[in-house]
Design an enzyme around this catalytic site. Structure first.
Site, PDB file in Angstrom:
ATOM      1  N   VAL A  77      43.199  44.614  36.078  1.00  0.00           N
ATOM      2  CA  VAL A  77      42.412  43.757  36.963  1.00  0.00           C
ATOM      3  C   VAL A  77      41.709  44.618  38.014  1.00  0.00           C
ATOM      4  O   VAL A  77      42.342  45.389  38.740  1.00  0.00           O
ATOM      5  CB  VAL A  77      43.304  42.686  37.634  1.00  0.00           C
ATOM      6  CG1 VAL A  77      42.473  41.833  38.597  1.00  0.00           C
ATOM      7  CG2 VAL A  77      43.962  41.812  36.580  1.00  0.00           C
ATOM      8  N   LYS A  78      40.389  44.472  38.047  1.00  0.00           N
ATOM      9  CA  LYS A  78      39.583  45.279  38.962  1.00  0.00           C
ATOM     10  C   LYS A  78      39.339  44.478  40.242  1.00  0.00           C
ATOM     11  O   LYS A  78      38.807  43.356  40.194  1.00  0.00           O
ATOM     12  CB  LYS A  78      38.261  45.589  38.266  1.00  0.00           C
ATOM     13  CG  LYS A  78      37.567  46.831  38.727  1.00  0.00           C
ATOM     14  CD  LYS A  78      36.384  47.088  37.799  1.00  0.00           C
ATOM     15  CE  LYS A  78      35.592  48.288  38.228  1.00  0.00           C
ATOM     16  NZ  LYS A  78      34.331  48.385  37.479  1.00  0.00           N
ATOM     17  N   VAL A  79      39.735  45.063  41.361  1.00  0.00           N
ATOM     18  CA  VAL A  79      39.727  44.360  42.645  1.00  0.00           C
ATOM     19  C   VAL A  79      38.942  45.197  43.659  1.00  0.00           C
ATOM     20  O   VAL A  79      39.182  46.395  43.785  1.00  0.00           O
ATOM     21  CB  VAL A  79      41.181  44.161  43.154  1.00  0.00           C
ATOM     22  CG1 VAL A  79      41.205  43.420  44.476  1.00  0.00           C
ATOM     23  CG2 VAL A  79      42.037  43.471  42.116  1.00  0.00           C
TER      24      VAL A  79
END
Ligand code: E4P
Length: 218
Positions: free
Chosen positions: A86-88
């Site tokens: 998951v890219k945050v």
């Protein structure tokens, strides 16, 4: 060193995977838009298609900018496939979300990192990857590569396990310098990876070998 490809184009991802040198994929909303992928269902389907091509490490970015929204989207993305990271974005809520994802065992890539201080926060929150954007720093006359070296030194000082994922890599020298400085991963367009193949002496040498072989076997 790991190579990720920075694209949402399935043909390019297949091509890199077929070369046998691909370790993962990074996408972002701009790259999705470039491929004309819109709507949550289509975006999720596209992530699944990418996961079906590669062995692991598919960065899928949250769109929400608030903590609760990031958690909701990130958890849903992580459920799509075990290969999803998951890219945050590097914001206050992003750091908090990364901490929560870390506690839940969801892998994260902290994106839009432009300073050593931000990289420290990402590591403290337990991000699996930190993405310093080299090219975009160079674009505004800052030293993108210097940041990679700085983060490497800091992470090594304290044994932070967060992997340095050099992003916004624009050309082959960026890639080679990232390798020299000890970036764990570089993500770049396919042409940057295939650019590593090129050397005129290889072409000249191969032509000569083939010519001599032909003469010798005439
Ligand atoms: C990283 O994850 C980003 O998708 C990317 O590397 C940004 O690169 P750009 O600055 O060339 O858009």
């Amino acid at each position: 060193m790991q190579f990720f490809i920075d694209t949402a184009n399935l043909d390019e991802i297949r091509e890199a995977q077929d070369m046998g040198i691909l370790d993962g994929v990074t996408t972002n909303p701009s790259l999705m838009a470039k491929e004309g992928i819109k709507g949550e269902a289509n975006v999720n389907k596209h992530y699944q298609q990418i996961c079906d091509i590669v062995d692991d490490n598919v960065s899928a970015e949250v769109i929400a900018t608030d903590y609760e929204g990031m958690l909701r989207e990130g958890r849903a993305l992580a459920k799509l496939d075990d290969k999803i990271v998951v890219k945050v974005p590097m914001t206050r809520d992003g750091v908090k979300a990364i901490s929560t994802f870390t506690a839940e065992g969801i892998r994260t890539n902290c994106t839009l990192v432009f300073s050593a201080g931000q990289a420290i926060l990402a590591a403290k929150a337990g991000a699996d990857y930190v993405s310093p954007f080299i090219g975009r720093l160079d674009d505004i006359a800052h030293d993108g590569m210097g940041l990679i070296g700085q983060i490497r030194e800091i992470y090594d000082n304290f044994g932070f396990q967060t992997e340095i994922l050099a992003a916004s890599v624009r050309h082959t020298m960026h890639l080679i310098e990232c390798a020299e400085l000890g970036a764990d991963v570089a993500t770049c367009p396919l042409k940057v990876i295939t650019g590593l193949l090129n050397h005129p002496l290889t072409d000249i040498g191969l032509a000569k070998f083939l010519e001599d072989h032909k003469k010798n076997n005439a």
